[in-house]
Scaffold this motif. Structure first.
Motif, PDB file in Angstrom:
ATOM      1  N   GLY A  20     109.062  27.674  11.444  1.00  0.00           N
ATOM      2  CA  GLY A  20     109.699  26.468  11.967  1.00  0.00           C
ATOM      3  C   GLY A  20     110.526  26.763  13.206  1.00  0.00           C
ATOM      4  O   GLY A  20     110.502  26.002  14.184  1.00  0.00           O
ATOM      5  N   ILE A  21     111.268  27.883  13.143  1.00  0.00           N
ATOM      6  CA  ILE A  21     112.100  28.271  14.294  1.00  0.00           C
ATOM      7  C   ILE A  21     111.227  28.592  15.500  1.00  0.00           C
ATOM      8  O   ILE A  21     111.520  28.183  16.636  1.00  0.00           O
ATOM      9  CB  ILE A  21     112.996  29.478  13.929  1.00  0.00           C
ATOM     10  N   LEU A  22     110.147  29.334  15.252  1.00  0.00           N
ATOM     11  CA  LEU A  22     109.246  29.703  16.341  1.00  0.00           C
ATOM     12  C   LEU A  22     108.601  28.471  16.975  1.00  0.00           C
ATOM     13  O   LEU A  22     108.457  28.393  18.193  1.00  0.00           O
ATOM     14  CB  LEU A  22     108.154  30.655  15.825  1.00  0.00           C
ATOM     15  N   ILE A  23     108.220  27.518  16.137  1.00  0.00           N
ATOM     16  CA  ILE A  23     107.640  26.277  16.658  1.00  0.00           C
ATOM     17  C   ILE A  23     108.663  25.524  17.516  1.00  0.00           C
ATOM     18  O   ILE A  23     108.346  25.018  18.597  1.00  0.00           O
ATOM     19  CB  ILE A  23     107.133  25.388  15.508  1.00  0.00           C
ATOM     20  N   ALA A  24     109.910  25.483  17.005  1.00  0.00           N
ATOM     21  CA  ALA A  24     110.970  24.796  17.749  1.00  0.00           C
ATOM     22  C   ALA A  24     111.215  25.478  19.104  1.00  0.00           C
ATOM     23  O   ALA A  24     111.393  24.809  20.133  1.00  0.00           O
ATOM     24  CB  ALA A  24     112.255  24.770  16.933  1.00  0.00           C
ATOM     25  N   LEU A  25     111.221  26.830  19.088  1.00  0.00           N
ATOM     26  CA  LEU A  25     111.414  27.573  20.335  1.00  0.00           C
ATOM     27  C   LEU A  25     110.262  27.337  21.297  1.00  0.00           C
ATOM     28  O   LEU A  25     110.470  27.206  22.510  1.00  0.00           O
ATOM     29  CB  LEU A  25     111.542  29.074  20.036  1.00  0.00           C
ATOM     30  N   GLY A  41     108.121  33.467   0.947  1.00  0.00           N
ATOM     31  CA  GLY A  41     107.339  32.389   1.551  1.00  0.00           C
ATOM     32  C   GLY A  41     108.223  31.376   2.242  1.00  0.00           C
ATOM     33  O   GLY A  41     107.888  30.867   3.331  1.00  0.00           O
ATOM     34  N   GLU A  42     109.372  31.092   1.599  1.00  0.00           N
ATOM     35  CA  GLU A  42     110.292  30.128   2.208  1.00  0.00           C
ATOM     36  C   GLU A  42     110.869  30.659   3.506  1.00  0.00           C
ATOM     37  O   GLU A  42     111.023  29.929   4.489  1.00  0.00           O
ATOM     38  CB  GLU A  42     111.409  29.804   1.221  1.00  0.00           C
ATOM     39  N   ILE A  43     111.181  31.966   3.486  1.00  0.00           N
ATOM     40  CA  ILE A  43     111.705  32.597   4.719  1.00  0.00           C
ATOM     41  C   ILE A  43     110.672  32.521   5.826  1.00  0.00           C
ATOM     42  O   ILE A  43     110.988  32.229   6.983  1.00  0.00           O
ATOM     43  CB  ILE A  43     112.106  34.056   4.437  1.00  0.00           C
ATOM     44  N   ILE A  44     109.418  32.797   5.446  1.00  0.00           N
ATOM     45  CA  ILE A  44     108.331  32.748   6.436  1.00  0.00           C
ATOM     46  C   ILE A  44     108.208  31.339   7.018  1.00  0.00           C
ATOM     47  O   ILE A  44     108.049  31.158   8.225  1.00  0.00           O
ATOM     48  CB  ILE A  44     107.001  33.193   5.804  1.00  0.00           C
ATOM     49  N   LEU A  45     108.326  30.346   6.156  1.00  0.00           N
ATOM     50  CA  LEU A  45     108.256  28.963   6.631  1.00  0.00           C
ATOM     51  C   LEU A  45     109.394  28.634   7.588  1.00  0.00           C
ATOM     52  O   LEU A  45     109.208  27.949   8.592  1.00  0.00           O
ATOM     53  CB  LEU A  45     108.285  28.002   5.433  1.00  0.00           C
TER      54      LEU A  45
END
Length: 250
Positions: A35-40, A27-31
């Motif tokens: 987060g990375i995808l949102i930043a991109l 779950g943490e990895i997914i988060l």
């Protein structure tokens, strides 16, 4: 927030709840991935906005250039029509062996080079920037290239006409005529005809009647009636301006 997740991990490990820890880790990895995808996505959105703003700046420059071009187009069209009418009158009067002196200045102006010069700075800047690739395949791209290509065709025609006049003009002041100085003075001066004596005016006209080069120039200019090309260029320019406005309002 980081301390909060660290405490959860430590609690699960201390309680030997490996399966729950594994689920938590996933779950943490997914988060993190989210987060990375949102930043991109935010970064891409910022880049697109930057590109859009810069592209719009270039398009606005082109639009302003074309609006100013319209003034130049109207002026050159009016000039060409004026020269055409003066040349037609000249040809008509040669058949009667008479010519009103007020026509002399109009004929003299035909001998000067005249060109339509449109402002291509906005178009050149867009091409050099590379942002024109963002218009690839669009109606706007086609319209912009069509406008400047059509101008190039008009410019080539004007070069042909001006070169013809220049080459023929070389024989206008041929030294084999006695009153070369009179012809030059009357036809190359910006003063009104009445600034010269009647005798000088008559001598100048007499020399012109004897000059086949002048006849060639006037017949060529009298046949130049393709004024519609200037209206077509203006129409193409209006299309670009409207397409740019439409793009801004999307």
């Amino acid at each position: 927030m980081i301390k909060f997740f660290r405490r959860i991990r430590q609690s699960l490990l201390s309680e030997n709840k490996f399966s729950k820890y594994l689920i938590y880790a996933i779950g943490e990895i997914i988060l993190v991935v989210i987060g990375i995808l949102i930043a991109l996505q935010i970064n891409n959105w910022n880049e697109r906005r930057k590109t859009t703003n810069q592209l719009q700046g270039y398009l606005n420059s082109i639009s302003k250039n074309i609006q100013k071009d319209t003034i130049e187009i109207n002026q050159i069209k009016s000039l060409r029509k004026r020269h055409n009418l003066a040349a037609i009158d000249y040809v008509k009067y040669t058949y009667t062996d008479t010519m009103p002196m007020q026509l002399v200045p109009e004929i003299g102006r035909i001998l000067g080079e005249q060109y339509l010069n449109v402002n291509q700075t906005g178009f050149d800047a867009l091409k050099n920037s590379g942002y024109i690739a963002n218009l690839q395949g669009t109606e706007l791209e086609d319209a912009i290239y069509d406008y400047y290509s059509y101008y190039d065709e008009i410019h080539e025609s004007e070069i042909s006409l001006n070169n013809f006049i220049e080459n023929m003009e070389a024989g206008l002041y041929n030294e084999k005529y006695e009153d070369v100085a009179i012809v030059y003075k009357v036809f190359s001066n910006s003063k009104p005809p009445n600034a010269f004596s009647i005798e000088d005016q008559q001598k100048a006209l007499h020399q012109i009647y004897k000059n086949s080069k002048m006849h060639g120039i006037m017949q060529r200019v009298a046949s130049e009636k393709y004024f519609f090309v200037y209206d077509s260029l203006k129409s193409k320019g209006r299309k670009i301006i409207n397409l740019i406005k439409k793009r801004v309002n999307q």
